[in-house]
Every structure is written in C-alpha cells, then in structure tokens.
Design a protein around this motif. Structure first.
Motif, PDB file in Angstrom:
ATOM      1  N   ALA A 205     -20.887  -0.409  55.077  1.00 52.98           N
ATOM      2  CA  ALA A 205     -22.096  -1.133  54.676  1.00 52.98           C
ATOM      3  C   ALA A 205     -22.600  -1.993  55.831  1.00 52.98           C
ATOM      4  O   ALA A 205     -23.814  -2.061  56.097  1.00 52.98           O
ATOM      5  CB  ALA A 205     -21.817  -1.994  53.450  1.00 52.98           C
ATOM      6  N   LEU A 206     -21.673  -2.630  56.532  1.00 54.44           N
ATOM      7  CA  LEU A 206     -22.063  -3.428  57.696  1.00 54.44           C
ATOM      8  C   LEU A 206     -22.616  -2.541  58.812  1.00 54.44           C
ATOM      9  O   LEU A 206     -23.580  -2.905  59.494  1.00 54.44           O
ATOM     10  CB  LEU A 206     -20.858  -4.232  58.201  1.00 54.44           C
ATOM     11  N   LEU A 207     -21.986  -1.377  58.995  1.00 58.27           N
ATOM     12  CA  LEU A 207     -22.463  -0.454  60.026  1.00 58.27           C
ATOM     13  C   LEU A 207     -23.862   0.048  59.695  1.00 58.27           C
ATOM     14  O   LEU A 207     -24.733   0.150  60.574  1.00 58.27           O
ATOM     15  CB  LEU A 207     -21.494   0.717  60.156  1.00 58.27           C
ATOM     16  N   VAL A 227     -26.856   2.475  50.953  1.00 56.41           N
ATOM     17  CA  VAL A 227     -25.490   2.991  50.928  1.00 56.41           C
ATOM     18  C   VAL A 227     -24.813   2.664  49.609  1.00 56.41           C
ATOM     19  O   VAL A 227     -24.120   3.508  49.014  1.00 56.41           O
ATOM     20  CB  VAL A 227     -24.683   2.421  52.114  1.00 56.41           C
ATOM     21  N   LEU A 228     -25.002   1.459  49.115  1.00 59.98           N
ATOM     22  CA  LEU A 228     -24.372   1.070  47.848  1.00 59.98           C
ATOM     23  C   LEU A 228     -24.935   1.887  46.681  1.00 59.98           C
ATOM     24  O   LEU A 228     -24.187   2.298  45.781  1.00 59.98           O
ATOM     25  CB  LEU A 228     -24.566  -0.424  47.606  1.00 59.98           C
ATOM     26  N   ALA A 230     -26.093   4.881  46.958  1.00 60.16           N
ATOM     27  CA  ALA A 230     -25.546   6.226  47.153  1.00 60.16           C
ATOM     28  C   ALA A 230     -24.141   6.332  46.601  1.00 60.16           C
ATOM     29  O   ALA A 230     -23.780   7.324  45.948  1.00 60.16           O
ATOM     30  CB  ALA A 230     -25.559   6.582  48.640  1.00 60.16           C
ATOM     31  N   LEU A 231     -23.329   5.311  46.847  1.00 55.95           N
ATOM     32  CA  LEU A 231     -21.962   5.323  46.322  1.00 55.95           C
ATOM     33  C   LEU A 231     -21.963   5.258  44.798  1.00 55.95           C
ATOM     34  O   LEU A 231     -21.112   5.875  44.145  1.00 55.95           O
ATOM     35  CB  LEU A 231     -21.166   4.153  46.902  1.00 55.95           C
ATOM     36  N   GLY A 232     -22.915   4.521  44.238  1.00 53.47           N
ATOM     37  CA  GLY A 232     -23.012   4.467  42.777  1.00 53.47           C
ATOM     38  C   GLY A 232     -23.358   5.825  42.186  1.00 53.47           C
ATOM     39  O   GLY A 232     -22.769   6.259  41.190  1.00 53.47           O
ATOM     40  N   ALA A 233     -24.308   6.533  42.814  1.00 56.20           N
ATOM     41  CA  ALA A 233     -24.677   7.863  42.327  1.00 56.20           C
ATOM     42  C   ALA A 233     -23.512   8.834  42.474  1.00 56.20           C
ATOM     43  O   ALA A 233     -23.236   9.641  41.570  1.00 56.20           O
ATOM     44  CB  ALA A 233     -25.892   8.375  43.102  1.00 56.20           C
ATOM     45  N   ALA A 234     -22.818   8.765  43.611  1.00 49.79           N
ATOM     46  CA  ALA A 234     -21.670   9.645  43.820  1.00 49.79           C
ATOM     47  C   ALA A 234     -20.558   9.341  42.826  1.00 49.79           C
ATOM     48  O   ALA A 234     -19.878  10.259  42.341  1.00 49.79           O
ATOM     49  CB  ALA A 234     -21.159   9.501  45.252  1.00 49.79           C
ATOM     50  N   GLU A 235     -20.378   8.070  42.511  1.00 49.63           N
ATOM     51  CA  GLU A 235     -19.329   7.695  41.556  1.00 49.63           C
ATOM     52  C   GLU A 235     -19.637   8.240  40.163  1.00 49.63           C
ATOM     53  O   GLU A 235     -18.727   8.706  39.453  1.00 49.63           O
ATOM     54  CB  GLU A 235     -19.192   6.177  41.507  1.00 49.63           C
ATOM     55  N   LEU A 236     -20.882   8.198  39.761  1.00 46.09           N
ATOM     56  CA  LEU A 236     -21.262   8.766  38.462  1.00 46.09           C
ATOM     57  C   LEU A 236     -20.949  10.255  38.417  1.00 46.09           C
ATOM     58  O   LEU A 236     -20.409  10.771  37.421  1.00 46.09           O
ATOM     59  CB  LEU A 236     -22.736   8.519  38.187  1.00 46.09           C
ATOM     60  N   LEU A 237     -21.288  10.963  39.493  1.00 43.73           N
ATOM     61  CA  LEU A 237     -20.997  12.394  39.540  1.00 43.73           C
ATOM     62  C   LEU A 237     -19.493  12.639  39.568  1.00 43.73           C
ATOM     63  O   LEU A 237     -18.993  13.562  38.902  1.00 43.73           O
ATOM     64  CB  LEU A 237     -21.653  13.019  40.772  1.00 43.73           C
ATOM     65  N   LEU A 238     -18.767  11.825  40.323  1.00 44.32           N
ATOM     66  CA  LEU A 238     -17.311  11.982  40.390  1.00 44.32           C
ATOM     67  C   LEU A 238     -16.685  11.841  39.006  1.00 44.32           C
ATOM     68  O   LEU A 238     -15.838  12.659  38.613  1.00 44.32           O
ATOM     69  CB  LEU A 238     -16.731  10.942  41.344  1.00 44.32           C
ATOM     70  N   ARG A 239     -17.076  10.828  38.274  1.00 50.36           N
ATOM     71  CA  ARG A 239     -16.503  10.616  36.938  1.00 50.36           C
ATOM     72  C   ARG A 239     -16.849  11.766  35.998  1.00 50.36           C
ATOM     73  O   ARG A 239     -16.022  12.176  35.174  1.00 50.36           O
ATOM     74  CB  ARG A 239     -16.998   9.287  36.369  1.00 50.36           C
ATOM     75  N   ARG A 240     -18.063  12.271  36.124  1.00 48.87           N
ATOM     76  CA  ARG A 240     -18.458  13.423  35.307  1.00 48.87           C
ATOM     77  C   ARG A 240     -17.594  14.634  35.633  1.00 48.87           C
ATOM     78  O   ARG A 240     -17.127  15.342  34.729  1.00 48.87           O
ATOM     79  CB  ARG A 240     -19.934  13.734  35.556  1.00 48.87           C
ATOM     80  N   VAL A 264     -29.349   8.053  49.502  1.00 53.59           N
ATOM     81  CA  VAL A 264     -29.711   7.146  50.592  1.00 53.59           C
ATOM     82  C   VAL A 264     -31.152   7.392  51.031  1.00 53.59           C
ATOM     83  O   VAL A 264     -31.948   6.454  51.189  1.00 53.59           O
ATOM     84  CB  VAL A 264     -28.758   7.321  51.803  1.00 53.59           C
ATOM     85  N   LEU A 265     -31.501   8.643  51.246  1.00 54.51           N
ATOM     86  CA  LEU A 265     -32.844   8.964  51.719  1.00 54.51           C
ATOM     87  C   LEU A 265     -33.908   8.529  50.716  1.00 54.51           C
ATOM     88  O   LEU A 265     -34.947   7.970  51.091  1.00 54.51           O
ATOM     89  CB  LEU A 265     -32.952  10.463  51.993  1.00 54.51           C
ATOM     90  N   ILE A 266     -33.658   8.768  49.440  1.00 51.94           N
ATOM     91  CA  ILE A 266     -34.636   8.392  48.418  1.00 51.94           C
ATOM     92  C   ILE A 266     -34.826   6.876  48.372  1.00 51.94           C
ATOM     93  O   ILE A 266     -35.957   6.370  48.294  1.00 51.94           O
ATOM     94  CB  ILE A 266     -34.210   8.931  47.052  1.00 51.94           C
TER      95      ILE A 266
END
Length: 274
Positions: A205-207, A227-228, A230-240, A264-266
């Motif tokens: 996140a700092l980078l 970035v945060l 993006a990680l939230g979206a990835a976490e939702l998919l991971l749990r699914r 991230v891009l969006i």
C-alpha cells in the motif's frame, strides 16, 4: 543388542532471500529464472515476494505503453500494449485461470464436477464472457488514463500489476486450504503466516502510494485506496471459491490476480487518477 534409533530427518534449511525471488519469478512469470527449491519453505518465501514479480511486470507494461505514446501512437494502442505485456509475461495463465474459474463457478455443479470442468482444456461460455468483459474493461480504463497523460497510464499499469500479485500473497495465507492435492494451489495454499501477509499488504500500500505520488498528493492516496479496494474484491472472490470448491487451485489464483488488477484500474478511473 538394542537397535540403533533411526536418525530424525534433517529439516530443510530456511530458504535464502534469493530462493523466494526465484520461486516468485519462476512460477508467476516467464522470465528465465530457475526455481531451485520446491518445498513449503521456499513457497512461503516465494509468495511473500509475489508483489515484487508484479512490480517488475507492471514496470514492463508501463514502459511499453509509454514508449508507444512517445513514438506517436494513440492511447488505445498504448492501453492494448500495457494489457498484453502481463498476459505475455505469464503465458496467459492468469487469464486462463480467470476463464476456468468462471466456468467452474457458473456451472452450478457440485465441487468435484466443477473442478473437473475447470481442469478441461476448453473454455465454456461463462469463461469466454468473463474474459472478454475483463479485457475490455482493462483496455478501456488504460486508454482513458493514457489519454489524460502518459504518467497516469503508467502509474495505473504498475499499481494494477502490483495489486494482482499481492492478492496471491493473501490467498496463500494460513487457513486457506487447497481444493486439490496437486498443482500450484496445493503447493502454496496456507504457506504465508497471517502476520507476514499483513506486513506485505502494508508495504505494498505504501509502495502504491509512492507510485501515485507522481500525480500529486491525491494520486498517492488514490493509488493506495485502489489497492485496498482490489484486495477487498479479491477476498470476496476467494471466499466464494473456497465455499464452492473447498479451497484454492492454480486457476483460482489466476482469477484473483485478474480481479485485483481490474479493480485497481476501475477505481483509478473513477477518481480521475489524481
């Protein structure tokens, strides 16, 4: 005469710092890096180093896109080039994983059958549609940002690739099981201690903020926030996926990477990228 007790197996030595980098670059890119160790310790170091591989991929993508703009190309061609570089540097494995995961999730079948569908070489309708929409979204956003300035497009290319591999570090954290006993998912599932994963997230996140600082103070905050998200979206998919398949696979890792990169891009597009 008493039997001599069998000697205890010698534990594998802790991986050297370069072993982690070799594992990350050797498994997550096509760069000619030789992976010398393929054990849990090396996998842990490698997945901690995964964002470093992402940073390298992102810099290559940004460099090509910016070079094309410098040579007189339009923002659309620069965007296509920046999307193509990560695909080429991963042999398209992350995109393939995204398509296979979409087919598995969309099949509506039990976990065992869904995993079998994901392992097949062909791509079904869910996979094709998901792949098309994701690639269109990535190109559209990067074209918008390159059209604003080469710096905005370059920052987005770097930060999205960084977040994509950071999502893999989190997916390999302790407590996340593998859906199959073989493959990359089994090799890296659960290898990263939660504390280490948290430290990597903070560092990335700092980078990302440092990259975004090229666009000013808001650019730094915006990049870190992206970035945060993006990680939230990835976490939702991971749990699914964990609920649906019983754990992670190599395909799931690819889907998580593309989900994080696209998010991230969006987010950067919605805020004007600074």
């Amino acid at each position: 005469m008493p039997e001599t007790p069998a000697a205890a197996p010698t534990p594998a030595p802790d991986p050297a710092p370069l072993d982690g980098l070799r594992f990350a670059f050797g498994t997550l890119t096509v760069l000619p890096v030789r992976v010398r160790r393929w054990d849990r310790e090396a996998a842990r170091a490698g997945m901690v180093c995964a964002p470093v591989a992402g940073l390298a991929v992102g810099l290559c993508a940004a460099a090509l896109g910016s070079l094309l703009l410098l040579l007189g190309a339009g923002p659309l061609l620069a965007a296509v080039a920046s999307v193509a570089v990560p695909a080429v540097l991963t042999r398209g494995l992350h995109l393939d994983g995204l398509a296979d995961t979409a087919d598995g999730l969309g099949s509506g079948k039990p976990a065992e059958d869904a995993l079998r569908i994901m392992k097949q070489s062909d791509i079904g309708p869910f996979g094709v549609l998901t792949l098309l929409l994701v690639l269109l979204a990535q190109v559209a956003v990067l074209a918008q940002l390159y059209g604003a300035s080469w710096t905005r497009g370059a920052v987005a290319a770097v930060v999205s690739a960084l977040a994509a591999r950071l999502a893999l570090t989190l997916a390999a954290r302790a407590g996340v099981a593998a859906a199959r006993p073989e493959g990359l998912g089994a090799a890296v599932a659960g290898v990263v201690p939660t504390r280490n994963a948290g430290a990597v997230v903070a560092g990335c996140a700092l980078l990302a903020a440092g990259c975004g600082a090229a666009l000013g103070a808001w650019g730094a905050v915006h990049a870190a926030v992206a970035v945060l998200f993006a990680l939230g979206a990835a976490e939702l998919l991971l749990r699914r996926c964990v609920r649906r398949f019983g754990g992670v696979t190599g395909d799931v890792f690819g889907a998580l990477a593309e989900t994080a990169a696209t998010t991230v891009l969006i987010v950067l597009a919605l805020g004007g990228a600074g």
